[in-house]
Design a protein around this motif. Sequence first.
Motif, mmCIF file in Angstrom:
data_model
loop_
_atom_site.group_PDB
_atom_site.id
_atom_site.type_symbol
_atom_site.label_atom_id
_atom_site.label_comp_id
_atom_site.label_asym_id
_atom_site.label_seq_id
_atom_site.Cartn_x
_atom_site.Cartn_y
_atom_site.Cartn_z
ATOM 1 N N THR A 271 8.191 32.316 -32.157
ATOM 2 C CA THR A 271 9.379 33.080 -32.539
ATOM 3 C C THR A 271 9.976 32.471 -33.800
ATOM 4 O O THR A 271 9.947 31.245 -33.981
ATOM 5 N N TYR B 49 13.732 29.402 -30.452
ATOM 6 C CA TYR B 49 12.537 28.559 -30.554
ATOM 7 C C TYR B 49 12.772 27.211 -29.888
ATOM 8 O O TYR B 49 11.939 26.725 -29.116
ATOM 9 N N TYR C 127 11.326 22.742 -35.119
ATOM 10 C CA TYR C 127 11.160 24.079 -35.703
ATOM 11 C C TYR C 127 10.700 24.004 -37.157
ATOM 12 O O TYR C 127 9.769 24.716 -37.563
#
Length: 516
Positions: free
Chosen positions: A246, A252, A264
């Motif tokens: 995502t 995330y 991330y």
Amino acid sequence: MDETGISNCLQLRMQCIDKEKRACYNKITVWKPTEFIEKGDEGTMYLPNSTKAAEFLCHEEILKTLSYAQENRTNFPLIQEILEKAKQQKGLNHREASVLLACPDATIWNELYQLAEKIKLDYYGKRIVLFAPLYLSNYCVNSCVYCPYHVKNKHICRKKLTQEEIKKEVIALQDMGHKRLALEAGEDPLHNPIEYILESIQTIYGIQHKNGSIRRVNVNIAATTVENYRKLHDAGIGTYILFQETYHKEQYEKLHPAGPKHDYAYHTEAMDRAMQGGIDDVGLGVLFGLQTYPYELVGLLMHAEHLEATYGVGPHTISVPRIKHADDIDPTAFDNSIDDETFFKICTVLRIAVPYTGMIISTREGKTVRERALQLGISQISGASCTSVGGYDTPEPEEENSAQFDVSDQRTLDEVVRWLMELGYIPSFCTACYREGRTGDRFMALCKSGQIQNCCHPNALMTLNEYLEDYAKPETRTIGKVLIQKELQNIPNEKVRAIAAAHIAEMTEGKRDFRF
């Protein structure tokens, strides 16, 4: 002109196109952020050519794009303007694509479906590339809540293939007729270090069994360093694939509560490091169902625009998996799952927005969904897949289940090949572009120039004929031989057509591996 002369002409043509293509393509497709946003609400600048995830995937720009799409979802003069641009088959930026996705009008969607099919045929022809995944290991130190490999899952059977076991799996895949693999492994520096991946690639390329060989190995492993990407490049991989899962940073981090994948930015910037390490064919994808689909589509396109703006070439492929049932994973537990019609709309808009990019659908989807998706722009599919660690050489006992997800399309490769031909497609086992160095921007030049019909089309027919000679059942062989003779006539260049026909005839004498 002989075969070498034709090949040289194609290379010269691509070099001529290469001089102007980057500026031309950027002018058409790369989004200019200052048209709508100079600075995000939290002070984050949207910069497509930045190498920082927070800037090239600016959350505020995605939100503004979604708001813009909702405001204009029934603005039919604007939608018609976007449609006219789409018909030029040069792509759309993320805001234009988002408006189309939000449009509720059935008439507009019928036009979009037809356009997506036309774009796919114009750029990729009737070819559908076939591949199979090979799971090397399901040891993993991450805690992804949507994946049964997560470290807290104590009842899944953990496995890691030895090199001898890999040989057996590859021979079984070769005996089906496969030429292209996608390697998969969990993230575990102890069990699955980069050295293990590299050794496995060397093992796979080194196996010659009867007339079989694996000619392209794509790799789907966790985000890593520039140095390790350089090692993968030097090992001769095809495409490096990494699903974002995502693009929504907050979501995330919730979905990846622990482990190295929790980071991330490091994960999202992986494709930059891959390209810096020399890998110029990269594959994007999200797992639809983890976050709202309009957000994910915008994120995918912004990521593609970033790669184009920064490195001169966008993604080689985009995959469109949906979350599916697995060992201890219930897809209904995720609030953002999408129905088939929405899934088809996503495929349609992606094909129109990134016409030069290959699109992949796996055996996560069943026959009916895959058939419709092929019409809307899918150009690669997996066939006869096992999502367990191994499983091709010897079927895995139910009590030793190690699969990452349940397979929806369980047909044999021969059944898939015959089905494709009966639908009018050309099953392709071609790996020529990779082996001839036509990767990255060089492949894009070939695609944009329309030379695919004189290169990829005959290569597809020759690899299909190899499959028919060596692996196909009699009924499949009969259908395929008729299809090949028909499709040879669709090769525009007369000399290329004659050479391809001659090579196909030579295969009856046992000769193999011809390519332009």
